[in-house]
Design an enzyme around this catalytic site. Structure first.
Site, PDB file in Angstrom:
ATOM      1  N   ALA A 156       0.828  -1.206   0.000  1.00  0.00           N
ATOM      2  CA  ALA A 156       0.000   0.000   0.000  1.00  0.00           C
ATOM      3  C   ALA A 156       0.863   1.258   0.000  1.00  0.00           C
ATOM      4  CB  ALA A 156      -0.938  -0.007   1.206  1.00  0.00           C
ATOM      5  N   TYR A 157       1.932   1.229   0.779  1.00  0.00           N
ATOM      6  CA  TYR A 157       2.840   2.383   0.823  1.00  0.00           C
ATOM      7  C   TYR A 157       3.503   2.598  -0.540  1.00  0.00           C
ATOM      8  CZ  TYR A 157       6.867   5.244   2.196  1.00  0.00           C
ATOM      9  OH  TYR A 157       7.820   6.238   2.282  1.00  0.00           O
ATOM     10  N   ALA A 158       4.009   1.513  -1.135  1.00  0.00           N
ATOM     11  CA  ALA A 158       4.653   1.627  -2.444  1.00  0.00           C
ATOM     12  C   ALA A 158       3.671   2.115  -3.503  1.00  0.00           C
ATOM     13  CB  ALA A 158       5.249   0.279  -2.853  1.00  0.00           C
ATOM     14  N   SER A 160       1.212   4.173  -3.017  1.00  0.00           N
ATOM     15  CA  SER A 160       1.054   5.620  -2.853  1.00  0.00           C
ATOM     16  C   SER A 160       2.233   6.366  -3.460  1.00  0.00           C
ATOM     17  CB  SER A 160       0.880   5.969  -1.373  1.00  0.00           C
ATOM     18  OG  SER A 160       2.093   5.880  -0.650  1.00  0.00           O
TER      19      SER A 160
END
Length: 249
Positions: A156-158, A160
């Site tokens: 999820a972070y990647a 974004s």
């Protein structure tokens, strides 16, 4: 003589300027002679400490609060820069949050919160920078080397930060003729609270050893990449993602 060389007093906005990397960036830009607006969304005390440190070193800085994803708050931030210092020449988007979980287990409220800060926040500030940066200006957004490393729990972070890269590269082309550069810095593992929180010393040492330089990055390492892109030496670098990770990826 280029526009950047003609300007005697450049002005920078650093979002997330009270954080580990953000404060290093604010200090580095101030050391280059810029007046710096240190944006923060959480701790006013930390932001004021950054400002005080810059001022003690002979620089000029002010702390300004606001939600990066709120266009009204960010418009006020740019208004303050123009009212107090005459304009904006450099915008650095270090503001961001990192919430980790396997994709199948990621809480959607956490997903939405992270994307509000990392994607919408970057979009809001980039949009204002596109409208209001002076000729000779630079916008520096923040991605992550995780987009190359593809480690579990970072999906999820990647995602974004992949969105940040896409908007950065496209915006660089949209600003044709403006004499404004748009780039992103993609740090690797960096010794900040955001990175070390929740990790054992053994894991941190293992990650540090994976780099060919056999250490974690420092906030100052990342700040030097930003000042390069924001300064005269980086004027021919545009529409790029600068992976700043010691060769890890």
């Amino acid at each position: 003589m280029t526009t950047i060389e003609q300007s005697a007093a450049r002005v920078a906005i650093v979002t997330g300027g009270s954080g580990g990397i953000g404060s290093a960036v604010a200090h580095a830009l101030a050391a280059d002679g810029m007046s710096v607006l240190v944006h923060y969304s959480g701790s006013a005390e930390r932001a004021e400490k950054v400002v005080a440190s810059i001022q003690e070193a002979g620089g000029t800085a002010v702390a300004i609060p606001g939600d990066v994803a709120d266009e009204t708050a960010m418009t006020a931030l740019f208004d303050t820069a123009e009212e107090r210092f005459g304009g904006v020449d450099v915008v650095v988007n270090t503001a961001g949050i990192m919430l980790l979980a396997p994709l199948a287990e990621m809480d959607l409220d956490a997903f939405d919160r992270m994307h509000r800060v990392n994607v919408r926040g970057t979009f809001v500030v980039s949009q204002l920078a596109a409208r209001r940066l002076r000729p000779g200006g630079a916008l520096v957004n923040f991605s992550t080397s995780i987009t190359r490393l593809q480690q579990p729990t970072y999906g999820a972070y990647a995602a974004s930060k992949g969105a940040v890269e896409a908007m950065t590269l496209i915006l660089a082309r949209e600003l044709r003729g403006r004499d404004v550069t748009v780039n992103a810095v993609a740090p690797g593992p960096t010794a900040t609270p955001l990175f070390t929180e929740g990790k054992s010393e053994q894991l941190i040492n293992q990650i540090a050893a994976a780099s060919p330089l056999e250490r974690l990055g420092t906030p100052e390492d990342i700040a030097r990449a930003v000042t390069f892109l924001a300064g005269p030496g980086g004027r021919w670098v545009n529409g790029q993602v600068l992976f700043t990770n010691g060769g890890l990826a």
